[in-house]
Design an enzyme around this catalytic site. Sequence first.
Site, PDB file in Angstrom:
ATOM      1  N   HIS A  39       0.875  -1.182   0.000  1.00  0.00           N
ATOM      2  CA  HIS A  39       0.000   0.000   0.000  1.00  0.00           C
ATOM      3  C   HIS A  39       0.905   1.223   0.000  1.00  0.00           C
ATOM      4  CE1 HIS A  39       0.985  -0.628   4.244  1.00  0.00           C
ATOM      5  NE2 HIS A  39       0.906   0.688   4.348  1.00  0.00           N
ATOM      6  N   HIS A  80       8.451   7.101  -5.382  1.00  0.00           N
ATOM      7  CA  HIS A  80       7.756   6.203  -6.316  1.00  0.00           C
ATOM      8  C   HIS A  80       8.384   4.805  -6.359  1.00  0.00           C
ATOM      9  CE1 HIS A  80       5.901   9.964  -7.486  1.00  0.00           C
ATOM     10  NE2 HIS A  80       4.979   9.270  -8.119  1.00  0.00           N
ATOM     11  N   GLU A 127       3.762  10.023   7.974  1.00  0.00           N
ATOM     12  CA  GLU A 127       3.289   8.953   7.095  1.00  0.00           C
ATOM     13  C   GLU A 127       1.842   9.168   6.684  1.00  0.00           C
ATOM     14  OE1 GLU A 127       4.017   4.236   7.226  1.00  0.00           O
ATOM     15  OE2 GLU A 127       2.733   5.010   8.798  1.00  0.00           O
TER      16      GLU A 127
END
Length: 141
Positions: A39, A80, A127
């Site tokens: 995730h 990424h 986060e």
Amino acid sequence: MVYISRKEFFNAAHRLYNPAWSKEENDEFFGPCANEYFHGHNFEITVTVVGEPNPMTGFVINLKKLGVLMKSLIVDRIDHKNLNMDVDFLKGKITSCENLVKVFWDILAPEIEKNSSGRLFKITLQETHKNYVEYYGEKGL
Ligand code: NI
């Protein structure tokens, strides 16, 4: 002493998983963070340097330079990316924010020392809107 900070951003995928545990144990402890297919998060990293301003420049550290250091040493290597699979300096680690900030510290601290009149004071890793960690190095505050 002056505390000066720079924020950068990256997006990354990860999965919290301890390979020493069974799938059930991981699911029980980490919940959906252990999902097999990973995730993602939009992370914010804030680096704080502390020191006295250099009398020649008035700066503790040039924030543009700090941004370049953060990008070249950390962000460009993880943005990424899949933190569990793609990042050499995270191999074999559980990719929790706690572990991430410790690794980031070891990478950044010597370069900040070379490029400032101070030292690395704190790394904050956000986060989610709710969750963030702060690290002050091994010596603590
Ligand atoms: Ni996560």
